[in-house]
Motif scaffolding. Structure first.
Motif, PDB file in Angstrom:
ATOM      1  N   GLU A 341      37.104  27.194  62.346  1.00 14.40           N
ATOM      2  CA  GLU A 341      37.285  26.143  63.346  1.00 14.40           C
ATOM      3  C   GLU A 341      38.207  26.596  64.471  1.00 14.40           C
ATOM      4  OE1 GLU A 341      37.422  23.818  59.352  1.00 14.40           O
ATOM      5  OE2 GLU A 341      37.475  25.910  60.022  1.00 14.40           O
ATOM      6  N   GLN A 342      39.246  27.347  64.112  1.00 12.20           N
ATOM      7  CA  GLN A 342      40.176  27.825  65.128  1.00 12.20           C
ATOM      8  C   GLN A 342      39.518  28.886  66.000  1.00 12.20           C
ATOM      9  OE1 GLN A 342      42.934  26.350  65.693  1.00 12.20           O
ATOM     10  NE2 GLN A 342      43.639  27.674  67.347  1.00 12.20           N
ATOM     11  N   ARG A 343      38.736  29.766  65.408  1.00 12.28           N
ATOM     12  CA  ARG A 343      38.023  30.777  66.195  1.00 12.28           C
ATOM     13  C   ARG A 343      37.013  30.113  67.127  1.00 12.28           C
ATOM     14  NH1 ARG A 343      34.813  35.166  62.882  1.00 12.28           N
ATOM     15  NH2 ARG A 343      33.619  33.290  62.385  1.00 12.28           N
ATOM     16  N   ASP A 344      36.327  29.086  66.647  1.00 13.93           N
ATOM     17  CA  ASP A 344      35.383  28.367  67.503  1.00 13.93           C
ATOM     18  C   ASP A 344      36.104  27.767  68.714  1.00 13.93           C
ATOM     19  OD1 ASP A 344      33.383  28.981  65.727  1.00 13.93           O
ATOM     20  OD2 ASP A 344      33.347  26.998  64.773  1.00 13.93           O
ATOM     21  N   ARG A 345      37.301  27.218  68.489  1.00 14.67           N
ATOM     22  CA  ARG A 345      38.064  26.640  69.594  1.00 14.67           C
ATOM     23  C   ARG A 345      38.430  27.710  70.629  1.00 14.67           C
ATOM     24  NH1 ARG A 345      41.729  23.115  71.737  1.00 14.67           N
ATOM     25  NH2 ARG A 345      43.676  24.044  72.444  1.00 14.67           N
ATOM     26  N   VAL A 346      38.864  28.864  70.139  1.00 16.24           N
ATOM     27  CA  VAL A 346      39.229  29.946  71.061  1.00 16.24           C
ATOM     28  C   VAL A 346      38.017  30.370  71.887  1.00 16.24           C
ATOM     29  CG1 VAL A 346      40.011  32.345  71.191  1.00 16.24           C
ATOM     30  CG2 VAL A 346      41.136  30.745  69.625  1.00 16.24           C
ATOM     31  N   GLU A 347      36.879  30.505  71.242  1.00 11.29           N
ATOM     32  CA  GLU A 347      35.665  30.886  71.961  1.00 11.29           C
ATOM     33  C   GLU A 347      35.314  29.869  73.041  1.00 11.29           C
ATOM     34  OE1 GLU A 347      33.012  33.464  68.800  1.00 11.29           O
ATOM     35  OE2 GLU A 347      33.059  31.297  68.557  1.00 11.29           O
ATOM     36  N   LYS A 348      35.415  28.608  72.705  1.00 10.83           N
ATOM     37  CA  LYS A 348      35.089  27.561  73.682  1.00 10.83           C
ATOM     38  C   LYS A 348      36.065  27.565  74.847  1.00 10.83           C
ATOM     39  CE  LYS A 348      32.842  24.518  70.319  1.00 10.83           C
ATOM     40  NZ  LYS A 348      32.952  23.264  69.521  1.00 10.83           N
ATOM     41  N   MET A 349      37.351  27.799  74.559  1.00 12.80           N
ATOM     42  CA  MET A 349      38.351  27.832  75.620  1.00 12.80           C
ATOM     43  C   MET A 349      38.097  29.003  76.566  1.00 12.80           C
ATOM     44  SD  MET A 349      40.579  25.305  75.454  1.00 12.80           S
ATOM     45  CE  MET A 349      42.079  25.885  76.226  1.00 12.80           C
ATOM     46  N   GLY A 353      37.085  28.915  80.625  1.00 15.38           N
ATOM     47  CA  GLY A 353      37.739  29.675  81.680  1.00 15.38           C
ATOM     48  C   GLY A 353      36.743  30.420  82.534  1.00 15.38           C
ATOM     49  N   VAL A 354      35.763  31.050  81.885  1.00 17.51           N
ATOM     50  CA  VAL A 354      34.714  31.761  82.631  1.00 17.51           C
ATOM     51  C   VAL A 354      33.917  30.787  83.485  1.00 17.51           C
ATOM     52  CG1 VAL A 354      32.593  33.116  82.385  1.00 17.51           C
ATOM     53  CG2 VAL A 354      34.583  33.632  80.942  1.00 17.51           C
ATOM     54  N   ASP A 355      33.584  29.636  82.915  1.00 12.63           N
ATOM     55  CA  ASP A 355      32.822  28.631  83.668  1.00 12.63           C
ATOM     56  C   ASP A 355      33.598  28.137  84.895  1.00 12.63           C
ATOM     57  OD1 ASP A 355      30.857  28.840  81.749  1.00 12.63           O
ATOM     58  OD2 ASP A 355      31.455  27.025  80.666  1.00 12.63           O
ATOM     59  N   GLU A 394      47.040  24.781  75.399  1.00 15.75           N
ATOM     60  CA  GLU A 394      47.339  25.790  74.395  1.00 15.75           C
ATOM     61  C   GLU A 394      46.040  26.270  73.751  1.00 15.75           C
ATOM     62  OE1 GLU A 394      51.071  26.025  71.367  1.00 15.75           O
ATOM     63  OE2 GLU A 394      49.826  24.239  71.244  1.00 15.75           O
ATOM     64  N   ILE A 395      45.792  27.572  73.784  1.00 15.99           N
ATOM     65  CA  ILE A 395      44.578  28.141  73.196  1.00 15.99           C
ATOM     66  C   ILE A 395      44.801  28.484  71.731  1.00 15.99           C
ATOM     67  CG2 ILE A 395      42.922  30.053  73.309  1.00 15.99           C
ATOM     68  CD1 ILE A 395      43.409  30.141  76.327  1.00 15.99           C
ATOM     69  N   PHE A 396      45.996  28.931  71.380  1.00 13.69           N
ATOM     70  CA  PHE A 396      46.360  29.304  70.022  1.00 13.69           C
ATOM     71  C   PHE A 396      45.459  30.408  69.491  1.00 13.69           C
ATOM     72  CE2 PHE A 396      48.776  27.742  66.203  1.00 13.69           C
ATOM     73  CZ  PHE A 396      49.985  27.612  66.865  1.00 13.69           C
ATOM     74  N   GLY A 397      45.316  31.428  70.293  1.00 13.54           N
ATOM     75  CA  GLY A 397      44.538  32.602  69.927  1.00 13.54           C
ATOM     76  C   GLY A 397      44.997  33.785  70.764  1.00 13.54           C
TER      77      GLY A 397
END
Length: 512
Positions: A341-349, A353-355, A394-397
């Motif tokens: 779940e935490q990795r998924d959040r980092v990916e989405k964040m 940013g790219v978007d 906070e991205i936390f990654g």
């Protein structure tokens, strides 16, 4: 190895009122390493009642600071004796890297370093605060009278901790609480509940009386019971700002004291006088530490535009030297995130940013060579703006957001303060006075100041300012300073005597 526990209430492990169990995973392998009960409402009430009884009937709140200090020091000795098992548990539970010469986060920050803090409280508790402040005797109708201000324990404390540094933060919160004479109900995060039991076991073996430390794992519903209970006097919490708001609302009904250490989006401010040589060494900054899962990491880099090229080349060079993988391998520099779940959040964040117009300099994806474990490559986002989601939340990654500016100090200060958070930050300059003046204007509770000299950064003189003749004891994390945030990064302070005082009440006594 696997670890399986029941509840810890009133000085011993006891069965829960449910057969439901929380499964604990190793984030590097995704294997099950243990289970604990998913506490029921009745379980939590039993723990609160045990803590309440231990506080109201003693003897712990009535002992002297020196007596409590002796027991806490014995607790530190026991934890030191059990270091090999604790190290194994912490690496398995959190994915913290071992590191060469015990300098990884598993020991330096999480295990041995945290136990050093326990030892400090044991050694210094008797004089860490002025426990009794006597007034000047005065004459009265019935003879000589007087007054005193005394510090007393604040009561029953609910300790609620996060998943990133569970062993350390459990100790950093509950040790000052019991040192002050309070009793505790500890709710560890359901992803990392195992080490809490080892702490409770060590406390019991050291002579901490039954009921002074109780452990009830579970989810948000357990936290809601603790934070709203009229039998709980103080809540101390580390975690997200969103959860902090919920805790404040729950605590309001009984006007209980809250101590909150919440989120952060801290900036490392590189001032305009810094050289290209230094810019090339910045690399990923703090976000490699425990895979960026720390509230204090300086996850925003404010970089003068003229240093962009040197910084980019430095990051590319640093990226080639990073090894992602097994936390037990002493050559590993980056371990896993705690859960999928935490990795998924980092990916989405990162994608957000790219978007919004940021560009990925390096990283930005899962490592292809690791089929299991919650790993994510260290990532640098260039061309970010201060109004982007990745620059505000906070991205936390392991993600560093780079915001370029013109090198003017006023602009740097504006950007550093352009967030609802105010937990930490850092300033780097070729001039100490300049860096210090900028640091004073940053609205954060913990700010580091570094001075560049000939392309390097000087933090302290040889010996760390602790050599012969200086008369200083080696610094221990969590024992000096006052850690906590401004704005929406929290309420109250931790570490040393400031953190200890948060668990005391002042009483004024007069007599005649």
């Amino acid at each position: 190895m696997t670890w399986d526990f029941d509840l810890f209430i009133d000085g011993k492990e006891v069965p829960a009122g449910t057969s439901d169990r929380i499964t604990v995973l190793n984030p590097a392998t995704e294997e099950v390493i243990g289970t604990v009960p998913d506490s029921t409402t009745g379980d939590v009430q039993r723990a609160i009642s045990a803590a309440r009884s231990a506080f109201d009937t003693g003897p712990w709140p009535w002992t002297t600071p020196a007596e409590r200090g002796r027991i806490i020091k014995r607790m530190a000795e026991i934890l030191t004796e059990r270091h090999p098992e604790l190290h194994e548990l912490i690496v398995s539970e959190t994915g913290a890297i071992a590191g060469g010469n015990n300098m990884g986060t598993a020991d330096f920050i999480q295990c041995a370093g945290a136990v050093d803090t326990v030892r400090w409280f044991g050694d210094n508790l008797h004089n860490a605060l002025e426990w009794v402040e006597m007034g000047v005797p005065v004459g009265g109708v019935n003879g000589i009278g007087g007054s005193a201000v005394v510090r007393e324990p604040a009561g029953v404390v609910a300790v609620i901790t996060p998943f990133n540094f569970p062993f350390q933060l459990n100790l950093f919160k509950l040790i000052p609480a019991i040192a002050a004479g309070c009793t505790v109900v500890l709710k560890p995060h359901p992803w990392t509940p195992l080490d809490a039991y080892e702490i409770a076991r060590a406390a019991s073996d050291a002579g901490v009386p039954p009921g002074v430390l109780n452990v009830v794992p579970g989810g948000a519903e357990v936290g809601d019971i603790l934070t709203s209970s009229p039998m709980v006097d103080v809540v101390t919490f580390t975690g997200s700002t969103q959860t902090g708001r919920r805790i404040m609302a729950n605590a309001a009904s009984t006007i209980k004291r809250v101590k909150l250490e919440l989120g952060g989006k801290s900036a490392r401010v590189v001032l305009g006088d810094v050289s290209e040589e230094y810019a090339a060494t910045i690399g990923f900054g703090d976000v490699l530490a425990h895979c960026g899962q720390a509230c204090v990491v300086q996850s925003r880099l404010l970089l003068p535009s003229r240093l962009r090229e040197a910084y980019v080349e430095g990051v590319k060079a640093a990226y080639r030297s990073i090894k992602i993988g097994d936390p037990r391998d002493e050559t590993t520099t980056l371990g896993p995130l705690i859960r999928a779940e935490q990795r998924d959040r980092v990916e989405k964040m990162v994608q957000s940013g790219v978007d919004d117009g940021a560009t990925v300099l390096v990283g930005g994806k899962r490592p292809h060579h690791l089929e299991r474990g919650y790993f994510y490559e260290p990532t640098v986002l260039m061309d970010a703006r201060s109004d982007m989601h990745v620059a505000q939340e906070e991205i936390f990654g392991p993600v560093l957001t780079v915001i370029e500016y013109d090198g003017d100090d006023t602009e740097a200060i504006r950007l550093a303060n352009d967030t609802v958070y105010g937990l930490a930050g850092g300033v780097v300059s070729a001039n100490t006075t300049r860096a210090f003046n900028v640091a004073r204007r940053i609205r954060s509770g913990y700010v580091t100041v570094q001075t560049e000299v000939n392309g390097t950064v000087t933090v302290a003189p040889p010996g760390g300012d602790q050599g012969p003749g200086w008369g200083r004891e080696p610094a221990v994390i969590g024992t000096s300073g006052a850690f906590g945030g401004f704005k929406q990064s929290g309420v109250g302070r931790e570490w040393g005597r400031y953190g200890l005082s948060e668990f005391t009440e002042l009483k004024s006594l007069t007599w005649s």
